[in-house]
Design a protein around this motif. Sequence first.
Motif, PDB file in Angstrom:
ATOM      1  N   PRO A  74       0.818  -1.228   0.000  1.00  0.00           N
ATOM      2  CA  PRO A  74       0.000   0.000   0.000  1.00  0.00           C
ATOM      3  C   PRO A  74       0.843   1.266   0.000  1.00  0.00           C
ATOM      4  CG  PRO A  74      -0.835  -1.578   1.601  1.00  0.00           C
ATOM      5  CD  PRO A  74       0.483  -2.098   1.144  1.00  0.00           C
ATOM      6  N   ALA A  75       1.979   1.241   0.720  1.00  0.00           N
ATOM      7  CA  ALA A  75       2.877   2.400   0.722  1.00  0.00           C
ATOM      8  C   ALA A  75       3.468   2.623  -0.664  1.00  0.00           C
ATOM      9  CB  ALA A  75       3.987   2.202   1.754  1.00  0.00           C
ATOM     10  N   ALA A  76       3.807   1.525  -1.353  1.00  0.00           N
ATOM     11  CA  ALA A  76       4.352   1.652  -2.705  1.00  0.00           C
ATOM     12  C   ALA A  76       3.327   2.281  -3.650  1.00  0.00           C
ATOM     13  CB  ALA A  76       4.778   0.273  -3.219  1.00  0.00           C
ATOM     14  N   LEU A  77       2.072   1.885  -3.512  1.00  0.00           N
ATOM     15  CA  LEU A  77       1.023   2.473  -4.349  1.00  0.00           C
ATOM     16  C   LEU A  77       0.861   3.958  -4.049  1.00  0.00           C
ATOM     17  CD1 LEU A  77      -1.584  -0.425  -4.065  1.00  0.00           C
ATOM     18  CD2 LEU A  77      -0.111   0.079  -6.032  1.00  0.00           C
ATOM     19  N   ARG A  78       0.963   4.337  -2.776  1.00  0.00           N
ATOM     20  CA  ARG A  78       0.904   5.757  -2.419  1.00  0.00           C
ATOM     21  C   ARG A  78       2.107   6.519  -2.969  1.00  0.00           C
ATOM     22  NH1 ARG A  78      -0.356   3.281   2.735  1.00  0.00           N
ATOM     23  NH2 ARG A  78      -2.633   3.200   2.939  1.00  0.00           N
ATOM     24  N   ALA A  79       3.218   5.825  -3.127  1.00  0.00           N
ATOM     25  CA  ALA A  79       4.441   6.471  -3.611  1.00  0.00           C
ATOM     26  C   ALA A  79       4.483   6.587  -5.132  1.00  0.00           C
ATOM     27  CB  ALA A  79       5.661   5.691  -3.119  1.00  0.00           C
ATOM     28  N   VAL A  81       3.910   3.826  -7.403  1.00  0.00           N
ATOM     29  CA  VAL A  81       3.980   2.553  -8.118  1.00  0.00           C
ATOM     30  C   VAL A  81       2.560   2.196  -8.547  1.00  0.00           C
ATOM     31  CG1 VAL A  81       4.536   0.097  -7.941  1.00  0.00           C
ATOM     32  CG2 VAL A  81       5.991   1.790  -6.811  1.00  0.00           C
ATOM     33  N   THR A  82       2.353   1.963  -9.824  1.00  0.00           N
ATOM     34  CA  THR A  82       1.013   1.665 -10.313  1.00  0.00           C
ATOM     35  C   THR A  82       0.676   0.192 -10.048  1.00  0.00           C
ATOM     36  OG1 THR A  82       1.702   0.983 -12.527  1.00  0.00           O
ATOM     37  CG2 THR A  82       1.346   3.351 -12.160  1.00  0.00           C
ATOM     38  N   PRO A  83      -0.607  -0.146 -10.016  1.00  0.00           N
ATOM     39  CA  PRO A  83      -0.959  -1.568  -9.883  1.00  0.00           C
ATOM     40  C   PRO A  83      -0.311  -2.426 -10.962  1.00  0.00           C
ATOM     41  CG  PRO A  83      -2.880  -0.215  -9.459  1.00  0.00           C
ATOM     42  CD  PRO A  83      -1.811   0.720  -9.941  1.00  0.00           C
ATOM     43  N   ALA A  84      -0.254  -1.918 -12.194  1.00  0.00           N
ATOM     44  CA  ALA A  84       0.372  -2.686 -13.277  1.00  0.00           C
ATOM     45  C   ALA A  84       1.857  -2.905 -12.998  1.00  0.00           C
ATOM     46  CB  ALA A  84       0.185  -1.973 -14.613  1.00  0.00           C
ATOM     47  N   GLN A  85       2.557  -1.905 -12.490  1.00  0.00           N
ATOM     48  CA  GLN A  85       3.975  -2.056 -12.169  1.00  0.00           C
ATOM     49  C   GLN A  85       4.169  -3.045 -11.027  1.00  0.00           C
ATOM     50  OE1 GLN A  85       4.813   2.116 -11.518  1.00  0.00           O
ATOM     51  NE2 GLN A  85       5.987   2.251 -13.420  1.00  0.00           N
ATOM     52  N   ALA A  86       3.324  -2.965 -10.018  1.00  0.00           N
ATOM     53  CA  ALA A  86       3.423  -3.901  -8.903  1.00  0.00           C
ATOM     54  C   ALA A  86       3.224  -5.334  -9.384  1.00  0.00           C
ATOM     55  CB  ALA A  86       2.389  -3.554  -7.832  1.00  0.00           C
ATOM     56  N   LYS A  87       2.274  -5.537 -10.280  1.00  0.00           N
ATOM     57  CA  LYS A  87       2.038  -6.869 -10.820  1.00  0.00           C
ATOM     58  C   LYS A  87       3.213  -7.343 -11.671  1.00  0.00           C
ATOM     59  CE  LYS A  87      -2.125  -8.498  -9.670  1.00  0.00           C
ATOM     60  NZ  LYS A  87      -2.492  -9.887  -9.357  1.00  0.00           N
ATOM     61  N   GLU A  88       3.825  -6.430 -12.431  1.00  0.00           N
ATOM     62  CA  GLU A  88       4.960  -6.822 -13.255  1.00  0.00           C
ATOM     63  C   GLU A  88       6.150  -7.249 -12.398  1.00  0.00           C
ATOM     64  OE1 GLU A  88       5.067  -7.440 -16.510  1.00  0.00           O
ATOM     65  OE2 GLU A  88       2.917  -7.016 -16.432  1.00  0.00           O
ATOM     66  N   VAL A  89       6.372  -6.562 -11.283  1.00  0.00           N
ATOM     67  CA  VAL A  89       7.418  -6.983 -10.353  1.00  0.00           C
ATOM     68  C   VAL A  89       7.122  -8.397  -9.863  1.00  0.00           C
ATOM     69  CG1 VAL A  89       8.517  -6.533  -8.117  1.00  0.00           C
ATOM     70  CG2 VAL A  89       7.963  -4.622  -9.635  1.00  0.00           C
ATOM     71  N   LEU A  90       5.871  -8.653  -9.548  1.00  0.00           N
ATOM     72  CA  LEU A  90       5.448  -9.961  -9.052  1.00  0.00           C
ATOM     73  C   LEU A  90       5.630 -11.036 -10.123  1.00  0.00           C
ATOM     74  CD1 LEU A  90       4.034 -11.351  -6.614  1.00  0.00           C
ATOM     75  CD2 LEU A  90       1.862 -10.786  -7.725  1.00  0.00           C
ATOM     76  N   TYR A  91       5.167 -10.763 -11.335  1.00  0.00           N
ATOM     77  CA  TYR A  91       5.259 -11.760 -12.401  1.00  0.00           C
ATOM     78  C   TYR A  91       6.716 -12.096 -12.711  1.00  0.00           C
ATOM     79  CZ  TYR A  91       0.295 -10.883 -13.570  1.00  0.00           C
ATOM     80  OH  TYR A  91      -1.064 -10.763 -13.530  1.00  0.00           O
ATOM     81  N   GLN A  92       7.558 -11.076 -12.840  1.00  0.00           N
ATOM     82  CA  GLN A  92       8.957 -11.314 -13.216  1.00  0.00           C
ATOM     83  C   GLN A  92       9.702 -12.066 -12.114  1.00  0.00           C
ATOM     84  OE1 GLN A  92      10.964  -8.132 -15.354  1.00  0.00           O
ATOM     85  NE2 GLN A  92      12.888  -8.645 -14.321  1.00  0.00           N
ATOM     86  N   ALA A  93       9.250 -11.907 -10.882  1.00  0.00           N
ATOM     87  CA  ALA A  93       9.890 -12.626  -9.776  1.00  0.00           C
ATOM     88  C   ALA A  93       9.838 -14.135  -9.985  1.00  0.00           C
ATOM     89  CB  ALA A  93       9.229 -12.256  -8.453  1.00  0.00           C
ATOM     90  N   VAL A  94       8.810 -14.626 -10.661  1.00  0.00           N
ATOM     91  CA  VAL A  94       8.669 -16.061 -10.868  1.00  0.00           C
ATOM     92  C   VAL A  94       9.852 -16.615 -11.656  1.00  0.00           C
ATOM     93  CG1 VAL A  94       7.238 -17.871 -11.908  1.00  0.00           C
ATOM     94  CG2 VAL A  94       6.159 -15.974 -10.684  1.00  0.00           C
TER      95      VAL A  94
END
Length: 252
Positions: A74-79, A81-94
């Motif tokens: 939630p802090a990252a979103l306030r800063a 970071v878009t939902p799409a960017q947060a998801k891309e970080v998550l996907y690439q982590a795999v």
Amino acid sequence: MALSASAKENLSRLFPGDPSPLWDSDPEFMELFTNFALGEVVDQGSLDEQTRMMAVLAALLGCQGVSEYREQLPAALRAGVTPAQAKEVLYQAVAYLGLGRVRPFFDAANQVLQEQGVSLPLAPGSTTTAETRLTAGNQAQVDIFGEGMRGFQDSGPEESRHINRWLADNCFGDYYTRKGLDYRQREMITFCFLAAQGGCEPQLVSHAGANLKIGNDKAFLIQIISQCLPYIGYPRSLNALRCVNEAAQAAQ
């Protein structure tokens, strides 16, 4: 110990609402950690807040800090970071951590995004097809690491050549070609994944070199390590610094 002005401002801006339960059970620790992580560390260097928070999310994935990830998203979103960017970080982590370690973070991310009013699933981000992913992935390898990667999928001993192909078509063709993050952002988060999980120093040196090659210079990478340090600890941060120095020396 009282909170510094910087720590107090960052805490209230990024973490509004109900305070962490740790403030009730461990107030002395929380003052100490908050002064360091949200004061002294944030004040070091000149990273923009969006980049800093993206690095923290990637580092928490790398070190398996799912509870802290749930607090930080939630802090990252306030800063910014878009939902799409947060998801891309998550996907690439795999690609770098494996689904076995990333799966719990999907649950955490989806819960946070839905609490923030984000409708799921997000719009598709793929730019490749089954027919184009290999060629596009190898081109991404060339763009990031240099012309020496041309045709990498056909290199190596025959019995393990399929893994080089997977690196091209899956790791790079499926993930690096997606919308949402550019190459510099993707190599930055990859650096964080590797630094935070530890035991991947050869790959960390390689990706530190790739970061340097595409414009994430040594000073930038040191700032990234600095911002991740409170969440991954000193040993892995110092290992990452050594890898950056090694890559920078090789690039001279």
